[in-house]
Scaffold this motif. Structure first.
Motif, mmCIF file in Angstrom:
data_model
loop_
_atom_site.group_PDB
_atom_site.id
_atom_site.type_symbol
_atom_site.label_atom_id
_atom_site.label_comp_id
_atom_site.label_asym_id
_atom_site.label_seq_id
_atom_site.Cartn_x
_atom_site.Cartn_y
_atom_site.Cartn_z
ATOM 1 N N LEU A 72 44.087 35.317 51.266
ATOM 2 C CA LEU A 72 43.094 35.531 50.212
ATOM 3 C C LEU A 72 43.265 34.563 49.037
ATOM 4 C CD1 LEU A 72 40.789 37.560 50.259
ATOM 5 C CD2 LEU A 72 42.147 39.076 48.805
ATOM 6 N N ALA A 73 44.367 33.833 49.013
ATOM 7 C CA ALA A 73 44.536 32.791 47.990
ATOM 8 C C ALA A 73 43.472 31.710 48.125
ATOM 9 C CB ALA A 73 45.925 32.172 48.090
ATOM 10 N N ALA A 74 42.774 31.681 49.249
ATOM 11 C CA ALA A 74 41.680 30.727 49.446
ATOM 12 C C ALA A 74 40.579 30.894 48.405
ATOM 13 C CB ALA A 74 41.091 30.897 50.847
ATOM 14 N N ILE A 75 40.530 32.058 47.756
ATOM 15 C CA ILE A 75 39.507 32.307 46.736
ATOM 16 C C ILE A 75 39.691 31.404 45.523
ATOM 17 C CG2 ILE A 75 38.594 34.083 45.155
ATOM 18 C CD1 ILE A 75 37.642 34.308 48.022
ATOM 19 N N TRP A 76 40.896 30.873 45.312
ATOM 20 C CA TRP A 76 41.088 29.935 44.201
ATOM 21 C C TRP A 76 40.129 28.741 44.325
ATOM 22 C CZ3 TRP A 76 43.085 31.156 39.855
ATOM 23 C CH2 TRP A 76 44.190 32.000 39.748
ATOM 24 N N PHE A 77 39.933 28.253 45.535
ATOM 25 C CA PHE A 77 39.027 27.125 45.736
ATOM 26 C C PHE A 77 37.593 27.507 45.391
ATOM 27 C CE2 PHE A 77 42.521 26.097 48.728
ATOM 28 C CZ PHE A 77 42.877 24.870 48.197
ATOM 29 N N ALA A 78 37.208 28.737 45.727
ATOM 30 C CA ALA A 78 35.861 29.218 45.382
ATOM 31 C C ALA A 78 35.692 29.321 43.876
ATOM 32 C CB ALA A 78 35.605 30.569 46.042
ATOM 33 N N ALA A 79 36.707 29.812 43.192
ATOM 34 C CA ALA A 79 36.642 29.925 41.738
ATOM 35 C C ALA A 79 36.509 28.546 41.094
ATOM 36 C CB ALA A 79 37.881 30.644 41.207
ATOM 37 N N GLY A 80 37.287 27.587 41.589
ATOM 38 C CA GLY A 80 37.202 26.228 41.055
ATOM 39 C C GLY A 80 35.848 25.594 41.300
#
Length: 214
Positions: free
Chosen positions: A188-196
């Motif tokens: 779920l750390a993949a969401i950092w890319f979505a936030a960026g």
């Protein structure tokens, strides 16, 4: 609303972002969605029929959060102002960033809640004067328009009027593939890319709005 290159580019970018997030969420939730509420509604009905109360409650909770996010986005739009698009994108970035932080601290449930709220809110980006706007986190309507506009073009209408809606669909599929690949590697750390990405889009749109007002 897909009537200019700027709008087409922004809509496709947001559709890809939604697909990315939904790919991540789908794998994390084991078959439920964070942006595709038609799928969750079907799962809700099937779960109720099979007396599977916990899966039904999960699906219903996701639907309620999505509606809350859509309502929040509409409130921003109804507040008016030329900055409403970048404001919505900034709020989406904050929600996705908060979700990534929640995951980092072991609060995956809160992370999913933030993600679903962000996806509901995103659909207000092209909303005008409280209308329904353009759905960005689901593409059934876009595919219907592809078929309708393709038929119109074959009947003497504009030759390529169907293409923007097909691009919207393709962007979501590509984003979903990217999200699934990212989730397999970093969860779920993949969401950092979505936030960026949402934050970058907010900055780009804000700059475009300022240029248009200069």
């Amino acid at each position: 609303m897909l009537d200019s290159r700027r709008n087409i580019a922004l809509a496709c970018a947001l559709s890809a972002l939604a697909g990315y997030v939904d790919g991540v969420g789908y794998l994390h939730l084991g078959g439920l969605f964070v942006s595709f509420m038609s799928g969750n509604s079907t799962r809700l009905g099937v779960s109720l029929a099979e007396a599977q109360w916990w899966p039904a409650a999960q699906a219903l909770g996701l639907i309620a959060l999505f509606v809350a996010g859509a309502a929040a986005g509409s409130l921003v739009v109804l507040g008016g102002g030329a900055e409403r698009q970048p404001r919505l994108l900034l709020i989406e970035a904050v929600l996705l960033g908060a979700a990534a932080l929640c995951h980092a601290f072991g609060m995956s449930g809160l992370a999913i809640a933030g993600i679903v709220l962000a996806m509901g809110l995103e659909n207000a980006v092209f909303q005008i004067d409280g209308g329904a706007g353009l759905g960005l986190t689901y593409v059934t309507g876009a595919l219907v328009k592809v078929g309708q506009l393709l038929a119109a073009s074959l009947n003497g209408g504009p030759r390529w009027s169907w293409a923007p809606n097909l691009l919207l669909w393709a962007a979501l599929v590509a984003g979903s593939a990217a999200g699934a690949l990212a989730y397999v590697r970093i969860n779920l750390a993949a969401i950092w890319f979505a936030a960026g990405t949402a934050l970058a889009l907010a900055a780009i749109v804000a700059a475009a709005v300022r240029r248009s007002r200069a």
